[in-house]
Design a protein around this motif. Structure first.
Motif, PDB file in Angstrom:
ATOM      1  N   ASN A   1     -29.210  36.707  -8.879  1.00  0.00           N
ATOM      2  CA  ASN A   1     -29.587  36.227 -10.216  1.00  0.00           C
ATOM      3  C   ASN A   1     -28.379  35.605 -10.892  1.00  0.00           C
ATOM      4  O   ASN A   1     -27.267  36.082 -10.727  1.00  0.00           O
ATOM      5  CB  ASN A   1     -30.062  37.392 -11.099  1.00  0.00           C
ATOM      6  CG  ASN A   1     -31.451  37.843 -10.786  1.00  0.00           C
ATOM      7  OD1 ASN A   1     -32.220  37.128 -10.176  1.00  0.00           O
ATOM      8  ND2 ASN A   1     -31.773  39.055 -11.192  1.00  0.00           N
ATOM      9  N   LYS A   2     -28.611  34.569 -11.672  1.00  0.00           N
ATOM     10  CA  LYS A   2     -27.510  33.969 -12.426  1.00  0.00           C
ATOM     11  C   LYS A   2     -27.554  34.519 -13.855  1.00  0.00           C
ATOM     12  O   LYS A   2     -28.103  33.904 -14.759  1.00  0.00           O
ATOM     13  CB  LYS A   2     -27.634  32.454 -12.421  1.00  0.00           C
ATOM     14  CG  LYS A   2     -27.424  31.851 -11.047  1.00  0.00           C
ATOM     15  CD  LYS A   2     -27.306  30.345 -11.127  1.00  0.00           C
ATOM     16  CE  LYS A   2     -27.162  29.718  -9.772  1.00  0.00           C
ATOM     17  NZ  LYS A   2     -26.015  30.151  -9.001  1.00  0.00           N
ATOM     18  N   ARG A   3     -26.998  35.716 -14.010  1.00  0.00           N
ATOM     19  CA  ARG A   3     -26.990  36.391 -15.306  1.00  0.00           C
ATOM     20  C   ARG A   3     -25.593  36.889 -15.629  1.00  0.00           C
ATOM     21  O   ARG A   3     -24.769  37.096 -14.748  1.00  0.00           O
ATOM     22  CB  ARG A   3     -27.946  37.586 -15.311  1.00  0.00           C
ATOM     23  CG  ARG A   3     -29.397  37.231 -15.053  1.00  0.00           C
ATOM     24  CD  ARG A   3     -30.006  36.554 -16.279  1.00  0.00           C
ATOM     25  NE  ARG A   3     -31.426  36.331 -16.102  1.00  0.00           N
ATOM     26  CZ  ARG A   3     -31.947  35.167 -15.746  1.00  0.00           C
ATOM     27  NH1 ARG A   3     -31.180  34.131 -15.539  1.00  0.00           N
ATOM     28  NH2 ARG A   3     -33.245  35.023 -15.624  1.00  0.00           N
ATOM     29  N   THR A   4     -25.354  37.139 -16.906  1.00  0.00           N
ATOM     30  CA  THR A   4     -24.068  37.638 -17.369  1.00  0.00           C
ATOM     31  C   THR A   4     -24.115  39.147 -17.599  1.00  0.00           C
ATOM     32  O   THR A   4     -23.105  39.820 -17.515  1.00  0.00           O
ATOM     33  CB  THR A   4     -23.685  36.933 -18.689  1.00  0.00           C
ATOM     34  OG1 THR A   4     -23.711  35.524 -18.458  1.00  0.00           O
ATOM     35  CG2 THR A   4     -22.306  37.320 -19.170  1.00  0.00           C
ATOM     36  N   VAL A   5     -25.312  39.665 -17.888  1.00  0.00           N
ATOM     37  CA  VAL A   5     -25.476  41.076 -18.240  1.00  0.00           C
ATOM     38  C   VAL A   5     -26.598  41.686 -17.410  1.00  0.00           C
ATOM     39  O   VAL A   5     -27.650  41.064 -17.228  1.00  0.00           O
ATOM     40  CB  VAL A   5     -25.806  41.225 -19.743  1.00  0.00           C
ATOM     41  CG1 VAL A   5     -25.923  42.674 -20.135  1.00  0.00           C
ATOM     42  CG2 VAL A   5     -24.763  40.532 -20.586  1.00  0.00           C
ATOM     43  N   TYR A   6     -26.354  42.891 -16.912  1.00  0.00           N
ATOM     44  CA  TYR A   6     -27.356  43.634 -16.147  1.00  0.00           C
ATOM     45  C   TYR A   6     -27.415  45.054 -16.671  1.00  0.00           C
ATOM     46  O   TYR A   6     -26.405  45.611 -17.101  1.00  0.00           O
ATOM     47  CB  TYR A   6     -26.978  43.703 -14.655  1.00  0.00           C
ATOM     48  CG  TYR A   6     -26.943  42.375 -13.958  1.00  0.00           C
ATOM     49  CD1 TYR A   6     -28.057  41.883 -13.309  1.00  0.00           C
ATOM     50  CD2 TYR A   6     -25.784  41.608 -13.945  1.00  0.00           C
ATOM     51  CE1 TYR A   6     -28.025  40.661 -12.657  1.00  0.00           C
ATOM     52  CE2 TYR A   6     -25.741  40.390 -13.300  1.00  0.00           C
ATOM     53  CZ  TYR A   6     -26.869  39.918 -12.660  1.00  0.00           C
ATOM     54  OH  TYR A   6     -26.829  38.713 -12.027  1.00  0.00           O
ATOM     55  N   ALA A   7     -28.597  45.661 -16.606  1.00  0.00           N
ATOM     56  CA  ALA A   7     -28.751  47.079 -16.941  1.00  0.00           C
ATOM     57  C   ALA A   7     -29.333  47.788 -15.729  1.00  0.00           C
ATOM     58  O   ALA A   7     -30.274  47.288 -15.103  1.00  0.00           O
ATOM     59  CB  ALA A   7     -29.677  47.249 -18.139  1.00  0.00           C
ATOM     60  N   ILE A   8     -28.780  48.932 -15.401  1.00  0.00           N
ATOM     61  CA  ILE A   8     -29.295  49.772 -14.329  1.00  0.00           C
ATOM     62  C   ILE A   8     -30.186  50.819 -14.985  1.00  0.00           C
ATOM     63  O   ILE A   8     -29.760  51.515 -15.909  1.00  0.00           O
ATOM     64  CB  ILE A   8     -28.149  50.452 -13.542  1.00  0.00           C
ATOM     65  CG1 ILE A   8     -27.163  49.405 -13.012  1.00  0.00           C
ATOM     66  CG2 ILE A   8     -28.700  51.321 -12.422  1.00  0.00           C
ATOM     67  CD1 ILE A   8     -27.769  48.364 -12.108  1.00  0.00           C
ATOM     68  N   THR A   9     -31.426  50.942 -14.511  1.00  0.00           N
ATOM     69  CA  THR A   9     -32.390  51.837 -15.148  1.00  0.00           C
ATOM     70  C   THR A   9     -32.566  53.156 -14.407  1.00  0.00           C
ATOM     71  O   THR A   9     -33.286  54.023 -14.875  1.00  0.00           O
ATOM     72  CB  THR A   9     -33.766  51.151 -15.271  1.00  0.00           C
ATOM     73  OG1 THR A   9     -34.217  50.781 -13.958  1.00  0.00           O
ATOM     74  CG2 THR A   9     -33.680  49.921 -16.158  1.00  0.00           C
ATOM     75  N   ASP A  10     -31.917  53.323 -13.278  1.00  0.00           N
ATOM     76  CA  ASP A  10     -32.041  54.545 -12.493  1.00  0.00           C
ATOM     77  C   ASP A  10     -30.771  55.388 -12.654  1.00  0.00           C
ATOM     78  O   ASP A  10     -29.662  54.889 -12.428  1.00  0.00           O
ATOM     79  CB  ASP A  10     -32.265  54.197 -11.017  1.00  0.00           C
ATOM     80  CG  ASP A  10     -32.448  55.428 -10.160  1.00  0.00           C
ATOM     81  OD1 ASP A  10     -33.543  56.013 -10.215  1.00  0.00           O
ATOM     82  OD2 ASP A  10     -31.496  55.794  -9.448  1.00  0.00           O
ATOM     83  N   ALA A  11     -30.946  56.648 -13.029  1.00  0.00           N
ATOM     84  CA  ALA A  11     -29.794  57.518 -13.275  1.00  0.00           C
ATOM     85  C   ALA A  11     -28.975  57.750 -12.009  1.00  0.00           C
ATOM     86  O   ALA A  11     -27.747  57.848 -12.076  1.00  0.00           O
ATOM     87  CB  ALA A  11     -30.261  58.848 -13.860  1.00  0.00           C
TER      88      ALA A  11
ATOM     89  N   GLY B   1     -29.781  39.024 -21.069  1.00  0.00           N
ATOM     90  CA  GLY B   1     -29.358  39.571 -22.352  1.00  0.00           C
ATOM     91  C   GLY B   1     -30.438  40.257 -23.158  1.00  0.00           C
ATOM     92  O   GLY B   1     -30.284  41.407 -23.561  1.00  0.00           O
ATOM     93  N   GLY B   2     -31.538  39.573 -23.399  1.00  0.00           N
ATOM     94  CA  GLY B   2     -32.594  40.136 -24.235  1.00  0.00           C
ATOM     95  C   GLY B   2     -33.210  41.391 -23.646  1.00  0.00           C
ATOM     96  O   GLY B   2     -33.421  42.392 -24.346  1.00  0.00           O
ATOM     97  N   LEU B   3     -33.488  41.357 -22.364  1.00  0.00           N
ATOM     98  CA  LEU B   3     -34.085  42.519 -21.706  1.00  0.00           C
ATOM     99  C   LEU B   3     -33.117  43.691 -21.647  1.00  0.00           C
ATOM    100  O   LEU B   3     -33.512  44.851 -21.797  1.00  0.00           O
ATOM    101  CB  LEU B   3     -34.543  42.142 -20.291  1.00  0.00           C
ATOM    102  CG  LEU B   3     -35.682  41.137 -20.202  1.00  0.00           C
ATOM    103  CD1 LEU B   3     -35.937  40.739 -18.747  1.00  0.00           C
ATOM    104  CD2 LEU B   3     -36.941  41.692 -20.823  1.00  0.00           C
ATOM    105  N   THR B   4     -31.843  43.393 -21.454  1.00  0.00           N
ATOM    106  CA  THR B   4     -30.840  44.457 -21.412  1.00  0.00           C
ATOM    107  C   THR B   4     -30.676  45.099 -22.788  1.00  0.00           C
ATOM    108  O   THR B   4     -30.591  46.327 -22.895  1.00  0.00           O
ATOM    109  CB  THR B   4     -29.495  43.916 -20.895  1.00  0.00           C
ATOM    110  OG1 THR B   4     -29.678  43.449 -19.561  1.00  0.00           O
ATOM    111  CG2 THR B   4     -28.422  44.984 -20.906  1.00  0.00           C
ATOM    112  N   LEU B   5     -30.656  44.298 -23.844  1.00  0.00           N
ATOM    113  CA  LEU B   5     -30.574  44.866 -25.197  1.00  0.00           C
ATOM    114  C   LEU B   5     -31.763  45.778 -25.472  1.00  0.00           C
ATOM    115  O   LEU B   5     -31.607  46.873 -26.020  1.00  0.00           O
ATOM    116  CB  LEU B   5     -30.535  43.755 -26.249  1.00  0.00           C
ATOM    117  CG  LEU B   5     -29.177  43.169 -26.593  1.00  0.00           C
ATOM    118  CD1 LEU B   5     -29.320  42.054 -27.617  1.00  0.00           C
ATOM    119  CD2 LEU B   5     -28.220  44.224 -27.090  1.00  0.00           C
ATOM    120  N   ALA B   6     -32.960  45.337 -25.086  1.00  0.00           N
ATOM    121  CA  ALA B   6     -34.155  46.159 -25.283  1.00  0.00           C
ATOM    122  C   ALA B   6     -34.055  47.459 -24.488  1.00  0.00           C
ATOM    123  O   ALA B   6     -34.430  48.524 -24.979  1.00  0.00           O
ATOM    124  CB  ALA B   6     -35.399  45.378 -24.874  1.00  0.00           C
TER     125      ALA B   6
END
Length: 101
Positions: A79-89, A24-29
């Protein structure tokens, strides 16, 4: 292979390619500093979490995919996460194209 399975395969590949941020925190950032090109939110995420990430992504014009459960995404990424962000277009464009088929 179904579009959902193809997208999950790319989600796992993006992690191995270090083109993904988990949590969550890293994805928001990443959304705020505009390095996030696509956000995955678990379909079984809590309503507060889901709203927070949907609103933030919408305000920064980042597409969101909320089709998959936590278990499906965890199996794909390890990973046991709820939110992920993809950083590659490139990854983000392909995933959105697959899910819009």
């Amino acid at each position: 292979m179904t579009p959902n399975q193809a997208c999950l395969n790319l989600l796992g590949l993006s992690r191995r390619a270090s083109k993904q941020i988990a949590g969550g925190g890293l994805t928001l950032a990443a959304i705020r500093n505009q390095t996030a090109k696509l956000v995955f939110i678990a379909s079984d995420a809590g309503p507060t979490t889901a709203k927070k990430f949907h609103d933030k992504a919408q305000s920064y014009d980042v597409p969101v995919i909320d089709t998959f459960t936590k278990a499906e995404m965890n199996a794909a990424t390890g990973n046991k996460r709820t939110v992920y962000a993809i950083t590659d277009a490139g990854f983000a464009k392909k995933m959105v194209a697959i899910m819009n088929q």
